[in-house]
Design a protein around this motif. Structure first.
Motif, PDB file in Angstrom:
ATOM      1  N   SER A 178      44.622  50.299  49.593  1.00  0.00           N
ATOM      2  CA  SER A 178      44.252  50.614  48.215  1.00  0.00           C
ATOM      3  C   SER A 178      45.025  49.730  47.235  1.00  0.00           C
ATOM      4  O   SER A 178      44.458  49.230  46.256  1.00  0.00           O
ATOM      5  CB  SER A 178      44.522  52.095  47.927  1.00  0.00           C
ATOM      6  OG  SER A 178      44.237  52.399  46.573  1.00  0.00           O
ATOM      7  N   VAL A 179      46.308  49.531  47.508  1.00  0.00           N
ATOM      8  CA  VAL A 179      47.115  48.656  46.642  1.00  0.00           C
ATOM      9  C   VAL A 179      46.608  47.224  46.715  1.00  0.00           C
ATOM     10  O   VAL A 179      46.504  46.536  45.689  1.00  0.00           O
ATOM     11  CB  VAL A 179      48.601  48.739  47.049  1.00  0.00           C
ATOM     12  CG1 VAL A 179      49.426  47.718  46.265  1.00  0.00           C
ATOM     13  CG2 VAL A 179      49.149  50.141  46.820  1.00  0.00           C
ATOM     14  N   ILE A 180      46.284  46.745  47.916  1.00  0.00           N
ATOM     15  CA  ILE A 180      45.752  45.388  48.060  1.00  0.00           C
ATOM     16  C   ILE A 180      44.450  45.238  47.287  1.00  0.00           C
ATOM     17  O   ILE A 180      44.207  44.215  46.619  1.00  0.00           O
ATOM     18  CB  ILE A 180      45.531  45.054  49.549  1.00  0.00           C
ATOM     19  CG1 ILE A 180      46.874  45.008  50.299  1.00  0.00           C
ATOM     20  CG2 ILE A 180      44.796  43.732  49.706  1.00  0.00           C
ATOM     21  CD1 ILE A 180      47.817  43.933  49.813  1.00  0.00           C
ATOM     22  N   HIS A 181      43.610  46.259  47.351  1.00  0.00           N
ATOM     23  CA  HIS A 181      42.331  46.219  46.633  1.00  0.00           C
ATOM     24  C   HIS A 181      42.547  46.106  45.126  1.00  0.00           C
ATOM     25  O   HIS A 181      41.829  45.364  44.433  1.00  0.00           O
ATOM     26  CB  HIS A 181      41.522  47.475  46.971  1.00  0.00           C
ATOM     27  CG  HIS A 181      40.108  47.404  46.533  1.00  0.00           C
ATOM     28  ND1 HIS A 181      39.404  48.513  46.096  1.00  0.00           N
ATOM     29  CD2 HIS A 181      39.236  46.361  46.424  1.00  0.00           C
ATOM     30  CE1 HIS A 181      38.183  48.147  45.760  1.00  0.00           C
ATOM     31  NE2 HIS A 181      38.052  46.854  45.954  1.00  0.00           N
ATOM     32  N   HIS A 182      43.513  46.828  44.606  1.00  0.00           N
ATOM     33  CA  HIS A 182      43.815  46.761  43.167  1.00  0.00           C
ATOM     34  C   HIS A 182      44.575  45.492  42.803  1.00  0.00           C
ATOM     35  O   HIS A 182      44.634  45.122  41.624  1.00  0.00           O
ATOM     36  CB  HIS A 182      44.646  47.980  42.748  1.00  0.00           C
ATOM     37  CG  HIS A 182      43.863  49.259  42.685  1.00  0.00           C
ATOM     38  ND1 HIS A 182      43.474  49.958  43.802  1.00  0.00           N
ATOM     39  CD2 HIS A 182      43.388  49.957  41.622  1.00  0.00           C
ATOM     40  CE1 HIS A 182      42.804  51.044  43.432  1.00  0.00           C
ATOM     41  NE2 HIS A 182      42.733  51.065  42.130  1.00  0.00           N
ATOM     42  N   LEU A 183      45.170  44.847  43.792  1.00  0.00           N
ATOM     43  CA  LEU A 183      46.033  43.692  43.536  1.00  0.00           C
ATOM     44  C   LEU A 183      45.263  42.387  43.439  1.00  0.00           C
ATOM     45  O   LEU A 183      45.766  41.415  42.851  1.00  0.00           O
ATOM     46  CB  LEU A 183      47.072  43.595  44.664  1.00  0.00           C
ATOM     47  CG  LEU A 183      48.301  42.703  44.476  1.00  0.00           C
ATOM     48  CD1 LEU A 183      49.150  43.213  43.323  1.00  0.00           C
ATOM     49  CD2 LEU A 183      49.114  42.672  45.763  1.00  0.00           C
ATOM     50  N   ILE A 184      44.061  42.346  43.966  1.00  0.00           N
ATOM     51  CA  ILE A 184      43.350  41.066  44.104  1.00  0.00           C
ATOM     52  C   ILE A 184      43.088  40.401  42.753  1.00  0.00           C
ATOM     53  O   ILE A 184      43.434  39.232  42.545  1.00  0.00           O
ATOM     54  CB  ILE A 184      42.028  41.291  44.869  1.00  0.00           C
ATOM     55  CG1 ILE A 184      42.329  41.673  46.322  1.00  0.00           C
ATOM     56  CG2 ILE A 184      41.156  40.038  44.815  1.00  0.00           C
ATOM     57  CD1 ILE A 184      41.106  41.998  47.147  1.00  0.00           C
TER      58      ILE A 184
END
Length: 316
Positions: A178-184
């Motif tokens: 979830s963090v990676i998804h928001h980080l892109i």
């Protein structure tokens, strides 16, 4: 090397002291009074003075600074005016998201930019070089806020591929993916400038290295181009690149202010905007000192890396 590092750390103490004095003076010379935000428009002078006393603003500026410095040396950075919570825990809670954002941005930027710079130098004068150089100028020129809003409109609003902001889904799981998804999207926005900037520097440095006599000698000996690149080219080209990396580390803290605000990323950048809007002087002092420490340690890191990359550099 140890003596040099100790000397640099000792030298940083008076530098941080002068930075704290300058920051304190500039904040208190700024127009407006923090008490204006915490009293009603029809408050009496007695109520205003009581609020100033509660916030610790009733004393002369030198006394306020000495009190702040004494508490800061004991690990107490003051109280947040609006919430009455200590500044240090709030600051620590925001450092983690900023480190995640900065670390991902640096990793992506250098992994992409260094090979592109080498490729551009090896294809010097060709259409590949012209394409990469033109792309670098676009990446340097485009503003963060413009690119961020454009990506949000295309990939979040229109396509729905990525969230519009935050670090995790509201009411959902805040796991790794979830963090990676928001980080892109924030990483793309932040790394665009640094990829373009580093590509240009790496290209210029590699072109200069390829023109050196030892590269011509290695080529005349019949060494493969890959061997010349890895053993002779890249290592000698890293000296000026390390300098750029050292300037990028503290600059990312400042550059993340706009990006974190656009994507509602819960880091130091967004906290800085909130502190400015609410005139949270203790919070601004803490963020300023943290930024100063990052700059000083980045400079020390650069000097150490010089000696690691180039054995000819010695610190006595």
């Amino acid at each position: 090397m140890k003596k040099y590092i100790i000397k640099r750390l000792l030298t940083a103490i008076p530098v941080l002291l002068m930075i704290s004095i300058g920051a304190f003076i500039m904040m208190n010379l700024a127009p407006g009074d923090p008490t204006d935000l915490y009293v009603s428009p029809d408050a009496t002078p007695i109520q205003i003075e009581a609020t100033r006393r509660a916030l610790g603003l009733d004393q002369p500026y030198p006394v306020q600074y000495v009190r702040w410095l004494g508490r800061a040396l004991q690990g107490d950075l003051g109280i947040n005016y609006s919430t009455r919570y200590p500044v240090l825990p709030i600051l620590i809670s925001r450092v983690g998201p900023t480190i995640v954002l900065m670390g991902a941005t640096l990793l992506v930027s250098y992994i992409v930019a260094i090979p592109l710079g080498i490729l551009s130098a090896r294809k010097h004068g060709t259409w590949v070089d012209n394409l990469l150089t033109g792309g670098s100028f676009v990446g340097v020129s485009i503003p963060n806020f413009f690119l961020g809003l454009g990506l949000i409109y295309i990939f979040s609003v229109q396509l729905g591929w990525f969230p519009t902001g935050g670090m995790s889904q509201l009411g959902g799981e805040s796991g790794f993916f979830s963090v990676i998804h928001h980080l892109i999207l924030p990483v793309i926005v932040l790394s665009a400038f640094y990829i373009a900037n580093m590509t240009r520097y790496m290209r210029a440095t590699m072109i200069q290295v390829y023109g050196e006599n030892y590269i011509r000698t290695a080529t005349a000996k019949g060494l493969a181009s890959e061997v010349i690149l890895t053993r002779h080219g890249i290592r000698n080209a890293l000296i000026p690149v390390i300098t750029i990396i050292g300037t990028d580390l503290p600059r990312l803290v400042g550059g993340a202010i706009v990006t974190e605000q656009i994507f509602q990323w819960p880091g130091l950048g967004r906290l800085t905007i909130m502190a400015i809007q609410q005139r949270e002087y203790p919070m601004l002092m803490a963020i300023t000192m943290l930024s100063a420490v990052v700059v000083l340690f980045a400079n020390l890191f650069v000097d150490i890396m010089y000696a690691v990359v180039d054995p000819r550099i010695k610190y006595n």
